[in-house]
Design an enzyme around this catalytic site. Structure first.
Site, PDB file in Angstrom:
ATOM      1  CG  HIS A   1     108.340 -25.569   7.859  1.00 24.09           C
ATOM      2  ND1 HIS A   1     107.353 -25.553   7.692  1.00 24.09           N
ATOM      3  CD2 HIS A   1     107.965 -26.813   8.650  1.00 24.09           C
ATOM      4  CE1 HIS A   1     106.672 -24.901   8.245  1.00 24.09           C
ATOM      5  NE2 HIS A   1     106.680 -26.660   8.821  1.00 24.09           N
ATOM      6  CE1 TYR A   2     112.988 -21.226   3.471  1.00 23.72           C
ATOM      7  CE2 TYR A   2     113.483 -22.639   1.465  1.00 23.72           C
ATOM      8  CZ  TYR A   2     113.573 -20.904   2.024  1.00 23.72           C
ATOM      9  OH  TYR A   2     112.884 -20.231   1.142  1.00 23.72           O
ATOM     10  CB  THR A   3     115.502 -22.353   9.194  1.00 20.15           C
ATOM     11  OG1 THR A   3     116.909 -22.306   8.532  1.00 20.15           O
ATOM     12  CG2 THR A   3     115.477 -23.378  10.310  1.00 20.15           C
TER      13      THR A   3
ATOM     14  CD  GLU B   1     111.041 -23.829  10.699  1.00 21.49           C
ATOM     15  OE1 GLU B   1     111.713 -24.166   9.515  1.00 21.49           O
ATOM     16  OE2 GLU B   1     109.464 -23.562  10.776  1.00 21.49           O
TER      17      GLU B   1
ATOM     18  CG  ASP C   1     109.195 -23.030   4.215  1.00 17.11           C
ATOM     19  OD1 ASP C   1     107.838 -22.161   4.158  1.00 17.11           O
ATOM     20  OD2 ASP C   1     109.207 -23.701   5.219  1.00 17.11           O
TER      21      ASP C   1
HETATM   22 ZN   LIG Z   1     107.908 -23.057   6.813  1.00 15.55          ZN
END
Ligand SMILES: [Zn+2]
Length: 238
Positions: A24-26, A89, A142
């Site tokens: 993920h990205y935050t 993340e 993401d």
């Molecule tokens: Zn995510």
């Protein structure tokens, strides 16, 4: 790695192996805001690890616990992704707050952590190293098209399409049913409707964010099709 425990986790269902690594990205304006959210009891979200732009790795949830990062989504026959996944993340403002390339130090830290995760969880095969957008194409973008999946694959983490001109011979992006079946065979959540509908555009776009980031159109071209066949072949599915 520094330990910053989050209260946001639960038990994994008994008997199931961890077999997905989800990135993920935050999507928040700062690392501290993201850390605060991922550790606040009222937020109801977490991940196993958070990695900032400088490569600092924060361990928030034990790998044997179920963290709350995936939400609704599916991959292949897995319909409750949090049950079977480890979530990482990456600090990045995301598409909403000024999407940026992922710094080298952050990527190096990720490669280190992910390599150790794969060693601990051999059921995470390369085709199950995934973007959040892969498992939830209608909702998520993401970690997005600036994330260097090729670099990860070069380090033994996940797949990247190989150059095989032979795949092009078997590829017709106009054949929507075959495209849908191939995407589904790889794991994408898509139904073989036979028409170029919204779900197909969303899944093709998710595929392109991961495997064809220089062609973000939501419409398959011959190269989209070829890359998908290469991945199926690498996974032993095509
Ligand atoms: Zn995510």
């Amino acid at each position: 790695v520094i330990q910053i425990p989050s209260p946001n986790h639960g038990p994994r269902p008994p008997g199931g192996a961890v077999d997905i690594l989800l990135l993920h990205y935050t999507g928040m304006e700062s690392a501290s805001a993201a850390l605060q959210r991922l550790t606040a009891p009222e937020s109801g979200v977490s991940a196993h690890y958070l990695i900032d732009e400088d490569g600092q790795v924060m361990a928030l949830v034990d790998e044997d616990r179920r963290a709350w990062h995936a939400g609704l989504g599916s991959w292949g026959k897995s319909f409750n992704i949090n049950d079977v996944s480890i979530g990482i993340e990456l600090v990045n403002p995301g598409h909403e707050f000024g999407y940026q390339p992922f710094p080298a130090a952050q990527m190096a830290a990720l490669i280190g952590v992910a390599g150790q995760i794969l060693a601990r969880h051999p059921a995470i095969t390369p085709a199950r190293v995934l973007a959040h957008s892969d498992i939830a194409p209608a909702r998520k973008q993401d970690p997005g098209e600036l994330f260097d999946w090729r670099l990860l694959a070069q380090n033994g983490i996940g797949f990247w399409p190989q150059d095989d001109a032979g795949d092009l011979l078997h590829c017709n992006p106009q054949n929507i049913t075959t495209l849908q079946k191939n995407l589904a065979a790889y794991g994408y959540p898509i139904l073989p409707s036979g028409i170029l509908d919204d779900q197909t555009r969303q899944v093709v776009l998710a595929f392109q964010r991961h495997f064809q980031p220089d062609h973000l159109t939501g419409t398959a071209n011959a190269e989209t099709c070829r890359r998908l066949l290469s991945l199926l072949r690498q996974a032993g599915l095509g």
